[in-house]
Design a protein around this motif. Structure first.
Motif, PDB file in Angstrom:
ATOM      1  N   LEU A 280     -34.826 -12.664 -14.880  1.00 46.06           N
ATOM      2  CA  LEU A 280     -35.251 -11.398 -15.463  1.00 46.06           C
ATOM      3  C   LEU A 280     -36.580 -11.530 -16.198  1.00 46.06           C
ATOM      4  O   LEU A 280     -37.323 -10.552 -16.321  1.00 46.06           O
ATOM      5  CB  LEU A 280     -34.179 -10.867 -16.419  1.00 46.06           C
ATOM      6  CG  LEU A 280     -32.826 -10.542 -15.791  1.00 46.06           C
ATOM      7  CD1 LEU A 280     -31.871 -10.024 -16.849  1.00 46.06           C
ATOM      8  CD2 LEU A 280     -32.975  -9.528 -14.666  1.00 46.06           C
TER       9      LEU A 280
ATOM     10  N   PHE B  59     -40.218 -11.361 -13.871  1.00 41.68           N
ATOM     11  CA  PHE B  59     -40.760 -10.164 -13.225  1.00 41.68           C
ATOM     12  C   PHE B  59     -42.163  -9.843 -13.722  1.00 41.68           C
ATOM     13  O   PHE B  59     -42.464  -9.980 -14.910  1.00 41.68           O
ATOM     14  CB  PHE B  59     -39.855  -8.956 -13.476  1.00 41.68           C
ATOM     15  CG  PHE B  59     -38.684  -8.874 -12.545  1.00 41.68           C
ATOM     16  CD1 PHE B  59     -38.866  -8.616 -11.202  1.00 41.68           C
ATOM     17  CD2 PHE B  59     -37.394  -9.076 -13.014  1.00 41.68           C
ATOM     18  CE1 PHE B  59     -37.797  -8.543 -10.335  1.00 41.68           C
ATOM     19  CE2 PHE B  59     -36.309  -9.007 -12.158  1.00 41.68           C
ATOM     20  CZ  PHE B  59     -36.508  -8.740 -10.812  1.00 41.68           C
TER      21      PHE B  59
ATOM     22  N   GLU C 235     -32.027   0.761 -13.942  1.00 43.35           N
ATOM     23  CA  GLU C 235     -32.659  -0.237 -13.089  1.00 43.35           C
ATOM     24  C   GLU C 235     -31.903  -0.420 -11.779  1.00 43.35           C
ATOM     25  O   GLU C 235     -30.671  -0.323 -11.735  1.00 43.35           O
ATOM     26  CB  GLU C 235     -32.729  -1.598 -13.803  1.00 43.35           C
ATOM     27  CG  GLU C 235     -33.609  -1.600 -15.044  1.00 43.35           C
ATOM     28  CD  GLU C 235     -33.700  -2.981 -15.675  1.00 43.35           C
ATOM     29  OE1 GLU C 235     -33.027  -3.912 -15.172  1.00 43.35           O
ATOM     30  OE2 GLU C 235     -34.423  -3.132 -16.681  1.00 43.35           O
ATOM     31  N   HIS C 236     -32.673  -0.677 -10.729  1.00 38.87           N
ATOM     32  CA  HIS C 236     -32.103  -1.122  -9.454  1.00 38.87           C
ATOM     33  C   HIS C 236     -32.798  -2.422  -9.095  1.00 38.87           C
ATOM     34  O   HIS C 236     -34.020  -2.487  -8.973  1.00 38.87           O
ATOM     35  CB  HIS C 236     -32.326  -0.091  -8.351  1.00 38.87           C
ATOM     36  CG  HIS C 236     -32.044  -0.654  -6.989  1.00 38.87           C
ATOM     37  ND1 HIS C 236     -30.779  -0.966  -6.556  1.00 38.87           N
ATOM     38  CD2 HIS C 236     -32.877  -0.990  -5.970  1.00 38.87           C
ATOM     39  CE1 HIS C 236     -30.839  -1.456  -5.325  1.00 38.87           C
ATOM     40  NE2 HIS C 236     -32.100  -1.491  -4.957  1.00 38.87           N
ATOM     41  N   LEU C 237     -32.022  -3.476  -8.920  1.00 40.50           N
ATOM     42  CA  LEU C 237     -32.557  -4.816  -8.694  1.00 40.50           C
ATOM     43  C   LEU C 237     -32.104  -5.333  -7.332  1.00 40.50           C
ATOM     44  O   LEU C 237     -30.929  -5.261  -6.991  1.00 40.50           O
ATOM     45  CB  LEU C 237     -32.050  -5.748  -9.807  1.00 40.50           C
ATOM     46  CG  LEU C 237     -32.377  -7.243  -9.726  1.00 40.50           C
ATOM     47  CD1 LEU C 237     -33.884  -7.449  -9.787  1.00 40.50           C
ATOM     48  CD2 LEU C 237     -31.682  -7.991 -10.857  1.00 40.50           C
TER      49      LEU C 237
ATOM     50  N   SER D  71     -27.472  -0.368 -14.517  1.00 39.63           N
ATOM     51  CA  SER D  71     -28.176  -1.242 -13.573  1.00 39.63           C
ATOM     52  C   SER D  71     -27.351  -1.393 -12.307  1.00 39.63           C
ATOM     53  O   SER D  71     -26.112  -1.368 -12.346  1.00 39.63           O
ATOM     54  CB  SER D  71     -28.449  -2.617 -14.198  1.00 39.63           C
ATOM     55  OG  SER D  71     -27.225  -3.267 -14.532  1.00 39.63           O
TER      56      SER D  71
ATOM     57  N   LEU E 148     -27.231  -3.802  -8.656  1.00 41.43           N
ATOM     58  CA  LEU E 148     -27.721  -5.035  -8.043  1.00 41.43           C
ATOM     59  C   LEU E 148     -27.398  -5.067  -6.557  1.00 41.43           C
ATOM     60  O   LEU E 148     -26.269  -4.828  -6.150  1.00 41.43           O
ATOM     61  CB  LEU E 148     -27.084  -6.250  -8.732  1.00 41.43           C
ATOM     62  CG  LEU E 148     -27.384  -7.627  -8.118  1.00 41.43           C
ATOM     63  CD1 LEU E 148     -28.865  -7.957  -8.230  1.00 41.43           C
ATOM     64  CD2 LEU E 148     -26.524  -8.707  -8.784  1.00 41.43           C
TER      65      LEU E 148
ATOM     66  N   ARG F 216     -37.667  -4.952  -8.438  1.00 40.53           N
ATOM     67  CA  ARG F 216     -36.897  -4.063  -9.303  1.00 40.53           C
ATOM     68  C   ARG F 216     -37.590  -2.714  -9.421  1.00 40.53           C
ATOM     69  O   ARG F 216     -38.803  -2.636  -9.609  1.00 40.53           O
ATOM     70  CB  ARG F 216     -36.770  -4.697 -10.695  1.00 40.53           C
ATOM     71  CG  ARG F 216     -36.041  -3.850 -11.714  1.00 40.53           C
ATOM     72  CD  ARG F 216     -35.857  -4.616 -13.022  1.00 40.53           C
ATOM     73  NE  ARG F 216     -37.135  -4.937 -13.659  1.00 40.53           N
ATOM     74  CZ  ARG F 216     -37.255  -5.689 -14.756  1.00 40.53           C
ATOM     75  NH1 ARG F 216     -36.165  -6.219 -15.313  1.00 40.53           N
ATOM     76  NH2 ARG F 216     -38.443  -5.924 -15.270  1.00 40.53           N
TER      77      ARG F 216
ATOM     78  N   ARG G 255     -37.325   0.655 -11.846  1.00 40.98           N
ATOM     79  CA  ARG G 255     -36.702   1.079 -13.102  1.00 40.98           C
ATOM     80  C   ARG G 255     -37.299   2.390 -13.585  1.00 40.98           C
ATOM     81  O   ARG G 255     -38.495   2.631 -13.490  1.00 40.98           O
ATOM     82  CB  ARG G 255     -36.848  -0.002 -14.170  1.00 40.98           C
ATOM     83  CG  ARG G 255     -38.250  -0.504 -14.419  1.00 40.98           C
ATOM     84  CD  ARG G 255     -38.242  -1.740 -15.312  1.00 40.98           C
ATOM     85  NE  ARG G 255     -39.539  -2.388 -15.342  1.00 40.98           N
ATOM     86  CZ  ARG G 255     -40.347  -2.404 -16.402  1.00 40.98           C
ATOM     87  NH1 ARG G 255     -39.971  -1.799 -17.527  1.00 40.98           N
ATOM     88  NH2 ARG G 255     -41.509  -3.021 -16.354  1.00 40.98           N
TER      89      ARG G 255
END
Length: 566
Positions: free
Chosen positions: A386, A389, A407-409, A446, A448, A499, A501
């Motif tokens: 994390l 990034f 967030e989308h990771l 979030s 993942l 990511r 966000r």
């Protein structure tokens, strides 16, 4: 199946797109290569989401990107606008003559294929005559990569992909140099939807109508100049014709210093262009992702980017877009989660709802990338996933914290250790969850997505990797050397993380556009009022744009600031 149609508008957008499709082509090639790593053969990605099957008039089966690319005439280099695979005869000329005056013909010499394209042509000719066991190619890979480093002039110079004849569209009458096609007004003057829009719409309709169920449009536009206007008119038409089909819009622009010292008037023009472009484009999409740093060379200590080379910077942005797109084509997760190679599949609609509909409505997303991503264990603590990034969205707040962030990771191909063992999906999930637990602040929500398949590095990828990066993207040393950077001959694949966000850290970008639109376009005696009238904007339309930007700012503004302003 839920298909995606990709649209690329403008020169730099096609630079990004060329790398993006090279990644896809490399995945397809490795999947059929018996010598390739098994992770590429069992990647559990449905490539039909981005590709279409077909055949030529000669009966040859084809598999080409579901793509519509728009650029100015002369931007294809040595490639024909009909692509490279379909060899239909040109339409016959008419024998009816009505003009009796003099005729002058202007012609330019065709662009010659560079070393890379010549090698592709030779390889395909050998395959066609089944001479795969014949004499080796006269072109050496190192000569090819060196020639690309010093000689890319067009996005087609490093494209290894075959395109459908409907894919490549050149704007009629737009012969302007890219450097002069630099603002929204020029785009409006040079392009009229009434004269060319129907042909563009027909080409898009060709790709859409053969789909079973379109999940959305992946739209990439070079928003640094006149193509913003072209894209906004195209987007307006898409919204009207495909009402329920979401658009995910990436606005991209190249890095590097300004070519000349700017006068105050030119600075005002640029500021107004950025404000108008962002306002217009964002009004026609479900999610907008601004991408493009003034200097990408400072964004990662693992990469050696030459900012002035579009060939370099576009490769990084394309890698991030590839990572973000993986969940859109992941196979459904089976009952044995430990053994599966992907997890966290989501479609366009789900991702957009996730980022713009959880707690706080907003449609602007920040793009971050970790390229390459460090191993889960064996590295230093400061290289935590994390913390590694780097933002690719310009003008964001570096110190801001947003407890309402979403967030989308996406993580793929990550190594379990510096020794090179690839991590399982479950190991990645556990590591990411632990990283969030240790973080000082956590997002409100979030999501993942994980894939075991790394980013493959195709031959025409630029030499931008630092010397501490190994063959499979492992970080071998913290010490940089003075030796040349590595490219595709030394680095075959890399682990990646990207990511998206929704966060208040994007406020500086929004406030900058809002402030410039108000100061230079709306206030009494505004310095850019006459310029905007020349671009065809009345004050009422400008006020609507200002209200839309104000709403975006208010949505992301921290509660304590909102109460203070009251």
């Amino acid at each position: 199946m839920k298909e995606i149609v990709t649209i690329q508008v403008g020169d730099y957008a096609n630079y990004v797109g060329s790398h993006f499709w090279n990644f896809q082509d490399e995945l397809l090639g490795l999947a059929g290569d018996p010598q390739a790593d098994s992770v590429f053969k069992n990647h559990d990605l449905n490539m039909d989401v981005f590709y279409r099957t077909g055949h030529t008039l000669q009966g040859i089966d084809t598999y080409t990107p579901r793509l519509l690319s728009i650029n100015m005439r002369g931007s294809l280099g040595s490639m024909s606008s009909r692509g490279t695979m379909y060899k239909e005869a040109a339409p016959a000329t008419s024998n009816v003559f009505t003009w009796t005056g003099g005729v002058s013909t202007q012609a330019s010499e065709p662009q010659k294929k560079n070393l890379f394209l010549q090698s592709l042509y030779e390889e395909e000719n050998q395959n066609m005559v089944n001479e795969t066991s014949g004499s080796p190619s006269e072109y050496q890979d190192r000569d090819i990569t060196e020639s690309l480093e010093n000689g890319v002039q067009f996005w087609t110079d490093y494209s290894k992909v075959h395109f459908h004849p409907q894919s490549l569209y050149e704007l009629n009458g737009v012969w302007t140099d890219v450097g002069d096609f630099d603002n929204y007004g020029i785009g409006r003057d040079s392009f009229a939807w009434a004269s060319q829009g129907e042909e563009i719409s027909d080409r898009l309709r060709f790709f859409v109508e053969e789909c079973d169920h379109v999940q959305g449009f992946q739209f990439v536009v070079d928003d640094s100049g006149g193509f913003s206007s072209v894209a906004s008119e195209f987007l307006e038409n898409i919204v009207d014709e495909y009402t329920n089909t979401p658009v995910m819009l990436y606005t991209v622009r190249g890095s590097g210093p300004k070519a000349r010292l700017q006068s105050r008037n030119h600075k005002i023009l640029e500021d107004l262009h950025d404000a108008i472009s962002f306002s217009r484009l964002s009004s026609y999409c479900k999610l907008i992702v601004p991408v493009g740093l003034p200097s990408l060379s400072k964004a990662s200590k693992f990469l050696h980017i030459e900012d002035e080379k579009h060939y370099h910077s576009s490769a990084v942005y394309a890698a991030a877009l590839h990572s973000i797109s993986l969940p859109f084509r992941m196979a459904p997760v089976g009952p044995t989660a430990d053994a599966c190679s992907v997890s966290g599949a989501v479609d366009f609609h789900g991702l957009i709802q996730m980022l713009s509909g959880q707690g706080r409505q907003n449609m602007v997303s920040i793009l971050d990338v970790a390229m390459p991503t460090p191993a889960l264990t064996g590295g230093k603590k400061e290289l935590c996933l994390l913390e590694n990034f780097q933002p690719l969205t310009p003008m964001i707040s570096e110190d801001g914290e947003d407890l309402q962030a979403i967030e989308h990771l996406t993580v793929h191909g990550i190594l379990a250790s510096v020794e090179g063992l690839r991590a399982s999906v479950c190991e990645v999930k556990d590591a990411v969850d632990a990283a969030y637990q240790r973080a000082n602040t956590r997002p409100l929500f979030s999501h993942l997505s994980v894939a075991r398949c790394p980013l493959p590095i195709p031959l025409p990828f630029p030499s931008i990797f630092g010397n501490q990066i190994g063959k499979y993207g492992e970080l071998m040393s913290d010490q940089l050397t003075n030796s040349p950077s590595k490219g595709s001959l030394d680095v075959h694949s890399i682990p990646m993380a990207a990511r998206l966000r929704s966060s208040s850290t994007v406020l500086p970008l929004l406030e900058y556009n809002l402030q410039n639109l108000h100061r230079y376009g709306i206030t009494r005696g505004a310095a850019g009022a006459e310029l905007l009238r020349g671009w065809g904007f009345e004050k009422e339309e400008l006020v609507e744009m200002q209200e839309m930007l104000s709403k975006m700012v208010a949505t992301l503004c921290p509660p304590e600031l909102s109460s203070d302003s009251d």
